[in-house]
Scaffold this motif. Structure first.
Motif, PDB file in Angstrom:
ATOM      1  N   THR A 101       0.806  -1.219   0.000  1.00 35.91           N
ATOM      2  CA  THR A 101       0.000   0.000   0.000  1.00 35.91           C
ATOM      3  C   THR A 101       0.841   1.273   0.000  1.00 35.91           C
ATOM      4  OG1 THR A 101      -0.109  -0.019   2.417  1.00 35.91           O
ATOM      5  CG2 THR A 101      -1.872  -1.151   1.235  1.00 35.91           C
ATOM      6  N   SER A 123      -2.435   3.707  -0.629  1.00 35.32           N
ATOM      7  CA  SER A 123      -3.719   3.004  -0.572  1.00 35.32           C
ATOM      8  C   SER A 123      -4.278   3.088   0.839  1.00 35.32           C
ATOM      9  CB  SER A 123      -3.553   1.539  -0.969  1.00 35.32           C
ATOM     10  OG  SER A 123      -3.136   1.425  -2.306  1.00 35.32           O
ATOM     11  N   TYR A 129      -5.842  -4.639  -2.320  1.00 29.17           N
ATOM     12  CA  TYR A 129      -6.029  -3.280  -2.811  1.00 29.17           C
ATOM     13  C   TYR A 129      -4.741  -2.465  -2.753  1.00 29.17           C
ATOM     14  CZ  TYR A 129     -10.617  -5.145  -1.960  1.00 29.17           C
ATOM     15  OH  TYR A 129     -11.701  -5.958  -1.948  1.00 29.17           O
ATOM     16  N   HIS A 130      -3.674  -3.077  -3.188  1.00 27.76           N
ATOM     17  CA  HIS A 130      -2.389  -2.406  -3.157  1.00 27.76           C
ATOM     18  C   HIS A 130      -2.104  -1.756  -4.510  1.00 27.76           C
ATOM     19  CE1 HIS A 130      -1.391  -6.015  -5.295  1.00 27.76           C
ATOM     20  NE2 HIS A 130      -1.669  -6.755  -4.246  1.00 27.76           N
ATOM     21  N   ILE A 131      -0.922  -1.181  -4.621  1.00 28.44           N
ATOM     22  CA  ILE A 131      -0.527  -0.499  -5.847  1.00 28.44           C
ATOM     23  C   ILE A 131      -0.154  -1.540  -6.909  1.00 28.44           C
ATOM     24  CG2 ILE A 131       1.112   1.123  -6.870  1.00 28.44           C
ATOM     25  CD1 ILE A 131       1.491   2.275  -3.992  1.00 28.44           C
ATOM     26  N   ASN A 145      -4.119   2.113  -8.302  1.00 33.09           N
ATOM     27  CA  ASN A 145      -4.410   1.624  -6.964  1.00 33.09           C
ATOM     28  C   ASN A 145      -5.585   0.656  -6.903  1.00 33.09           C
ATOM     29  OD1 ASN A 145      -2.470   3.628  -5.940  1.00 33.09           O
ATOM     30  ND2 ASN A 145      -3.438   3.196  -3.992  1.00 33.09           N
ATOM     31  N   GLU A 148      -8.995   1.672  -5.880  1.00 37.23           N
ATOM     32  CA  GLU A 148      -8.977   3.085  -5.492  1.00 37.23           C
ATOM     33  C   GLU A 148      -8.577   3.977  -6.657  1.00 37.23           C
ATOM     34  OE1 GLU A 148      -6.829   3.767  -1.874  1.00 37.23           O
ATOM     35  OE2 GLU A 148      -7.705   2.030  -0.895  1.00 37.23           O
ATOM     36  N   LYS A 151      -4.012   7.389  -8.521  1.00 36.79           N
ATOM     37  CA  LYS A 151      -3.598   8.404  -7.552  1.00 36.79           C
ATOM     38  C   LYS A 151      -2.295   9.045  -8.014  1.00 36.79           C
ATOM     39  CE  LYS A 151      -6.038   6.657  -3.525  1.00 36.79           C
ATOM     40  NZ  LYS A 151      -6.005   6.461  -2.054  1.00 36.79           N
ATOM     41  N   THR A 166      -6.883  12.233  -7.132  1.00 41.69           N
ATOM     42  CA  THR A 166      -7.390  10.865  -7.178  1.00 41.69           C
ATOM     43  C   THR A 166      -8.447  10.788  -8.266  1.00 41.69           C
ATOM     44  OG1 THR A 166      -7.002  10.481  -4.805  1.00 41.69           O
ATOM     45  CG2 THR A 166      -8.562   9.017  -5.916  1.00 41.69           C
TER      46      THR A 166
END
Length: 226
Positions: A101, A123, A129-131, A145, A148, A151, A166
Motif C-alpha cells: 500500500t 492506498s 487493494y495495493h498499488i 491503486n 482506489e 492516484k 485521485t
C-alpha cells in the motif's frame, strides 16, 4: 517483461530474472538468468540501459548489471523488511517502489548502496487493494491503486510526499473497477482498468491528470492487465 532492442527481460516469479534474445521472434534464445531463491518471487522489473531493477517479493529491490546476460551481476540491494507486492519504475537516480500500500522512494545513484529517501502510504486499505502499477514524470508518480483508481503523488520532497489527485470511477461488473497497469508516452498516461479497458489521461497539468477517453476492445470488459 520489458523488451529493449533485441533482448527481452522477464521477471519469472520463482525463476528469477531471465534474459532472452528475440532477434528471431519465432525462436527466442535464453541468454542468461539469475536466481532469486526458492522462497522469493520476482514480481516486476525496470530496465535502464544494461541495468535491471528487479522487485522481488520477500526480499526487496535488486539492482543488476546485465551487460553480459550470461553472467548477470548483483550491484546492490534494498531490503524491504518484509513481504511485499509491487511494481518498480526508475527516473534519473530515483527508484520508485510499491510496497503493497506504500510508495517508497530510493536514491540509486550508488547502486551498491540504495538509500531510502521517503515512504508514504497511498492506498487506504490492505489486502488485494495495493498499488498495481507505477509511472513517473518529473516530480510526480502515478499509482494504479486497484479499486482506489489512479492516484497522483507529488514526490518533489520524498520525505514529505502528498497526494495531489485521485481519479476514481464507478464499479463495472464482478471485478469492480480494478486499476492495474500504467505506461506513459509524452504527456499522455495510459491505464488498464477492469470495466473500462484502456484509459488515457492528459498530463498537461501533471498534478491533476484529466481523463481523455477509454477503449473497451471486447464485449468482456474485465480483467485487463498491463
Amino acid at each position: 517483461m520489458v523488451v529493449v532492442s533485441n533482448c527481452a527481460y522477464v521477471a519469472c516469479a520463482y525463476g528469477g530474472l531471465k534474459v532472452y534474445s528475440v532477434t528471431n521472434p519465432a525462436n527466442p534464445v535464453l541468454l542468461g538468468m539469475i536466481d532469486v531463491g526458492r522462497a522469493e518471487h520476482a514480481d516486476s522489473l525496470w530496465v535502464e540501459g544494461t541495468r535491471v531493477y528487479l522487485a522481488v517479493n520477500e526480499r526487496g529491490l535488486m539492482i543488476l548489471d546485465a551487460s553480459n546476460p550470461a553472467a548477470i551481476a548483483v550491484l546492490g540491494e534494498y531490503r524491504a523488511g518484509g513481504p511485499f507486492f509491487g511494481p518498480v519504475c526508475v527516473l534519473s537516480n530515483r527508484a520508485y517502489l510499491a510496497l503493497n500500500t506504500d510508495l517508497a522512494v530510493l536514491d540509486v545513484s550508488d547502486p551498491a548502496a540504495p538509500a531510502l529517501l521517503g515512504q508514504r502510504r497511498v492506498s487506504s486499505t490492505n489486502g488485494a487493494y495495493h498499488i498495481h502499477g507505477l509511472c513517473a514524470r518529473g516530480n510526480h508518480v502515478y499509482c494504479a491503486n486497484y479499486t482506489e483508481g489512479l492516484k497522483t503523488v507529488d514526490v518533489s520532497n520524498p520525505a514529505s510526499m502528498h497526494i495531489t489527485a485521485t481519479n476514481v470511477f464507478d464499479a463495472v461488473g464482478v471485478c469492480d473497477y480494478a486499476a492495474r497497469g500504467l505506461v506513459r508516452r509524452g504527456d499522455t498516461l495510459f491505464m488498464t482498468q477492469d470495466g473500462y479497458g484502456l484509459m488515457s489521461f492528459d498530463l498537461g497539468a501533471p498534478a491533476t491528470p484529466v481523463l481523455i477517453t477509454n477503449f473497451i476492445p471486447s464485449a468482456v470488459p474485465f480483467p485487463y492487465d498491463a
